[in-house]
Enzyme design. Sequence first.
Site, PDB file in Angstrom:
ATOM      1  N   GLU A 278       0.836  -1.217   0.000  1.00  0.00           N
ATOM      2  CA  GLU A 278       0.000   0.000   0.000  1.00  0.00           C
ATOM      3  C   GLU A 278       0.865   1.260   0.000  1.00  0.00           C
ATOM      4  OE1 GLU A 278      -3.293   0.984   2.178  1.00  0.00           O
ATOM      5  OE2 GLU A 278      -4.216  -0.995   2.237  1.00  0.00           O
TER       6      GLU A 278
ATOM      7  N   GLU B 213      -1.860  -9.108  -1.813  1.00  0.00           N
ATOM      8  CA  GLU B 213      -3.125  -8.367  -1.875  1.00  0.00           C
ATOM      9  C   GLU B 213      -3.882  -8.749  -3.141  1.00  0.00           C
ATOM     10  OE1 GLU B 213      -3.856  -5.495   0.655  1.00  0.00           O
ATOM     11  OE2 GLU B 213      -2.744  -7.209   1.428  1.00  0.00           O
TER      12      GLU B 213
END
Length: 292
Positions: free
Chosen positions: A72, A272
């Site tokens: 992220e 992810e």
Amino acid sequence: MKRIHIIYNPKAGRSLRDMGEELGLELLKRGYQVSLYRTQAQGDATREAKERCNAQDVDILLAVGGDGTLNEVVNGIFQAEQQLPLAPFAGGTANDFCTFLKLPEEPWDYVHHLHRRAKSHMIDIGKVEDRYFINVLASGMLSEVAHKTDTQLKNILGSFAYYMEGIKEFITRGLYNKIALQSDDYHYNGEYVVFMVSNSRTIGGFKNLSPDASINDGYLNALLIKKAPFKSLVEIAMNLDQGAHVDNPYVDYFTTNKIHLVTDTHMDVDGEHLELTNATVEALPRALECIF
Ligand SMILES: [Mg+2]
């Protein structure tokens, strides 16, 4: 005086310790100016990293969480107008990239390392469509298992939860998916167990999954485990720790700077989930300043 901004995911780890605060206190003792941001939901780390990069009001982003948090922060850095250097700290249940870098896992040791020994390096980054990854893009039944495994169960049972989910998946659906791969000098169209494009050597806790990968050679390492007789799959599995699996005839292993893939199952980046089944993966040579 260096300004270090900690982006901390308090839900990432197995430990009850507040790693963000512990790191912050150690940094303060060493004379750094410290700020701390705690993520609450998915997307927070990306947004925070992007905002700090655009504002340029700190000198270093210290990402504290697992591979997902690191992913992220990397995406936030690349979405911004300007970058900031990234320092990664292993604060999650899966810390493949930090494991590869052999970074200290205790806050005191880590801050000592950061202060005394760490240097700035320009490292390669992977890009798949508009998403960036620092360690790996993976696809296939084995990587799908990781996502279906309940997070709570993962924290309690660790890798055992993966095996249980893996066996369940194997029985209900079978081991193979279909994939079509195309690059300048490679193509494959057929069934497979797992396909990965990696930056570092360490994936899924295996330290030599891409045994000779380098994070600054400008290339990513592709690894494809194809449909194979059960005996060969067992041989491959048994050789994963040492990195000898890449010599198996049912394994293709090569470097690439751009490869296109189409598959009938999902993909993920740094663990992810990614809503894509058809994508181009490319290497961005020495695109990120990383401190380790
Ligand atoms: Mg490389």
